[in-house]
Design an enzyme around this catalytic site. Structure first.
Site, short mmCIF file in Angstrom:
data_model
loop_
_atom_site.label_atom_id
_atom_site.label_comp_id
_atom_site.label_asym_id
_atom_site.label_seq_id
_atom_site.Cartn_x
_atom_site.Cartn_y
_atom_site.Cartn_z
CD GLU A 165 -107.86 56.89 -17.88
OE1 GLU A 165 -106.88 57.66 -17.91
OE2 GLU A 165 -108.06 56.05 -18.79
CD GLU A 318 -103.60 56.78 -15.43
OE1 GLU A 318 -103.47 56.92 -16.68
OE2 GLU A 318 -104.38 55.95 -14.93
CD1 TRP A 326 -102.53 56.20 -24.98
CD2 TRP A 326 -103.21 57.94 -26.18
NE1 TRP A 326 -102.39 57.32 -24.19
CE2 TRP A 326 -102.80 58.40 -24.90
CE3 TRP A 326 -103.67 58.87 -27.11
CZ2 TRP A 326 -102.85 59.74 -24.54
CZ3 TRP A 326 -103.72 60.21 -26.75
CH2 TRP A 326 -103.31 60.63 -25.47
CG HIS A 369 -97.98 54.43 -21.82
ND1 HIS A 369 -97.32 55.13 -20.82
CD2 HIS A 369 -99.08 55.14 -22.13
CE1 HIS A 369 -98.02 56.22 -20.54
NE2 HIS A 369 -99.08 56.25 -21.32
#
Length: 678
Positions: A165, A318, A326, A369
């Site tokens: 990323e 992903e 988040w 997560h």
């Protein structure tokens, strides 16, 4: 540091190197460095049972791989790769360079990034590196070299994953020096830089290259072209960083594809410049189940990524199986939504559907997560759905390698986005991505396939081209858009388009300057609107009130489709069109009308272009219809059952059932239909 020429497609290892063996790819980020060997063994057995065939390994493992400079520990990774290979799981092995270990920044503080305010970032999170730091680059290449020298040709390693990323921006002196080098390559001379940046304004003229700095914190508004060029530079700098590692991997393991993970409409990285340099286009996408527009946003993102791949298959690297960690309030996906999101990607051209993460972390910032194996373990509703979905993805093998044919293109450009949203524009309410979504949504609802392309694309194969807000357009790209109408197609331009050139300078004359003759009308003033807006009359679109934005446009040799009724803008044409001898049409919408009006404009353009959706009739509300190859996907994004009418007899690849005339979709359900020939 200008990006090199794109690779010749024939020389690039393709996604088919993986899918020819495995079919559709299914998997997740696997973080074995967070666990012990007993968990590893359980993981690979669960992967095999779930039909998982690809895992990304090692993204954040630098400190485990290299606990001290030059001292490598790979025994644990040897075991992990051996286990994966023994269980038929391919590995996308990551270079761990997204998050340097603490020792790097402690020994070499200049390897840590500096903000625009002059604050040097610390370790303790991730992505804290300076992309120009010689020490960072040296150590990053060293760990990549150690990995590739050990694992090139390993039977489990089927793809390399560079970094993670990319999106870092640094304003330190190392980056300032590289910025000046980039500017020399782009502009050549200081005189040309001064012209491009308009430095006669506010006494900004540069007399020496050493005076040029990144757009750091300043008392007031910064030079918008300086900021625009720095955004281009920052994206190219990260691309250069990626290419360093990619080239090393290719040199030492030439037969294995190399990728990195994009992030859709990411504001810091121009993926259109990056895409030619990855062997597999991969994207991270995190739809929000609490947002009713999320299915449309995610579909738009998938179409963008497919466009970056040139229409070829790509993969989701992903996505979330449930909740993320988040958002302020992390509403989870249901298992039906998880499945639907995965199938949406496949319908829109993905040959792989992967998730973050395989097993839920028990510590660290992402401990809440979601994962394919949750904290509660495999005996859960979520994991049972993971196993079921793996089985049904195997039944979709026939879509592998196929494309999504589209007769409509939507034009989106990163530099234009950046330039349009600089401060000191007429209004901060005219945002690019909401405009893009507004014009894409009616196409989604109509089941019309869309390619998202840049203004430099070959548009000759499209019957309708929509540019929702192309504020900046380079001279070399103007003809691409004009050619749509000249070849008999329909060009639809949204507000505040064609305003600026490649340097962000305003084009003088009546706007949209490069296209005014095509649309049959021209403007002289941009008019942000106060409350309550202005009344607009239209026989074709229906009467409406325009809020926030309007433009003072007159009709030249075109037709006024919608006109202001009353007030200072009385008689101004807010929607104009012109029919051309070629059979094409040019449209310009000089306002931000209500969504139903945008829908009516787009529908009128579809009719003019002769474009219809994937079904003979309009899909029911909330049902997404996409044809990929010879498979028709119907996805119900609503909380209610939907009946989809069909012509002929069909077979559902997902369930094995035969259907005719119609299909009944449960909430958040989907079918993948092929026509029965007998």
């Amino acid at each position: 540091m200008t990006a090199p020429a794109p690779d010749a497609p024939a020389s690039r290892p393709a996604l088919s190197a993986l899918t020819d063996d495995a079919g559709l790819l299914y998997g997740a980020d696997w973080n074995p460095e967070q666990w012990g060997p007993d968990v590893w063994r359980e993981d690979v057995a669960l992967m095999q049972a779930a039909g998982v065939n690809l895992v990304t390994v090692g993204v954040f493992s630098w400190a485990r791989l290299e606990p001290a400079p030059g001292r490598y520990d790979t025994d644990w990774l040897d075991q992990v790769l051996a286990l994966a290979d023994a269980h038929g799981v391919m590995v996308d092995l990551a270079t761990p360079t997204a998050s340097p270990p603490p020792w790097l920044g402690v020994r070499w503080p200049g390897a840590r990034a500096v903000t625009a305010d002059g604050v040097r970032l610390s370790h303790g999170s991730r992505n804290h590196f300076c992309p120009s730091s010689p020490h960072y680059r040296e150590r990053a290449l060293a760990v990549v070299r150690a990995l590739v020298d050990r694992y090139a040709g390993h039977p489990a390693v089927r793809m390399w994953h560079v970094g993670n990323e990319y999106g870092q921006v640094c304003y330190c002196e190392h980056c300032a020096a590289r910025f000046r080098t980039w500017l020399r390559e782009r502009h050549g001379t200081l005189d040309e830089l001064n012209r491009a940046w308009g430095t006669t304004f506010w006494s900004q003229r540069y007399g020496d290259w050493g005076e040029v700095v990144p757009p750091r914190a300043a008392p007031y508004l910064l030079n918008p072209t300086q900021v625009l060029d720095h955004r281009r530079f920052a994206s190219d700098l990260l691309l250069d960083l990626y290419l360093e590692q990619r080239d090393l991997l290719r040199e030492r393991d030439p037969g294995t594809p190399v990728t990195t993970n994009f992030m859709g409409f990411h504001g810091l990285t121009d993926y259109r410049r990056w895409a030619p340099h990855v062997d597999v286009v991969a994207d991270d996408v995190y739809g929000d189940p609490a947002d009713p527009d999320s299915p449309v946003r995610v579909a738009l993102t998938h179409d963008l990524v497919r466009g970056l791949a040139g229409g070829a298959p790509w993969i989701v690297m992903e996505q979330a199986a449930g909740a993320v960690n988040w958002r302020p309030h992390n509403v989870p996906k249901t298992v039906a939504q998880m499945r639907l999101d995965s199938l949406r990607a496949v319908a829109r051209g993905a040959d792989g559907s992967c998730f973050f993460q395989w097993r839920a972390s028990v510590f660290g910032a992402e401990r809440f997560h979601s994962a394919l194996v949750p904290h509660a373990g495999p005996g859960t509703r979520l994991h049972r759905a993971v196993v079921e979905h793996g089985a049904e993805l195997t039944r979709l093998r026939q879509v592998v390698g196929t494309r999504v044919p589209a007769r409509v293109a939507l034009v989106f450009d990163w530099p234009s986005w950046w330039a349009a949203e600089e401060p000191a524009q007429p209004s901060d309410r005219l945002r690019v991505l909401p405009q893009v979504l507004a014009y894409y949504a009616p196409l989604w609802r109509a089941g019309v396939a869309v390619d998202v392309v840049g203004p430099d694309a070959d548009l000759s194969g499209y019957d309708l081209v929509v540019a929702p807000q192309l504020y900046l357009v380079e001279d070399d790209h103007v003809q691409h858009l004009r050619g749509v109408v000249e070849h008999g197609g329909v060009l639809l331009l949204g507000p505040f388009s064609g305003v600026a050139d490649r340097d962000g300078h305003v084009r003088t004359g009546r706007f949209p300057v490069p296209f005014a003759d095509l649309v049959g009308g021209s403007g002289e003033e941009h008019v942000p609107l106060g409350d309550p807006g202005v009344a607009v009359r239209s026989g074709l679109l229906g009467d409406f009130t325009a809020h926030d934005w309007a433009e003072r446009v007159r009709v030249d040799d075109g037709e006024a489709v919608a006109t202001v009724d009353g007030g200072d803008l009385d008689g101004a044409a807010l929607v104009v069109r012109r029919a051309h001898p070629s059979g094409g049409e040019g449209w310009y919408v000089a306002t931000t009308p209500p969504q139903e009006v945008v829908d009516a404009v787009v529908d009128a353009c579809l009719r003019a272009a002769g474009v219809t959706g994937a079904l003979a009739v309009r899909p029911p509300d909330g049902v997404e219809v996409v044809r990929r190859g010879d498979v028709l996907f119907c996805l119900n994004a609503t909380d209610e059952p939907r009946t989809v009418p069909l012509d002929g007899a069909w077979h559902d690849l997902l369930t094995g059932a035969d259907v005719a005339d119609h299909v009944l979709l449960a909430p958040h359900d989907a079918v993948a239909l092929t026509e029965r020939t007998s």
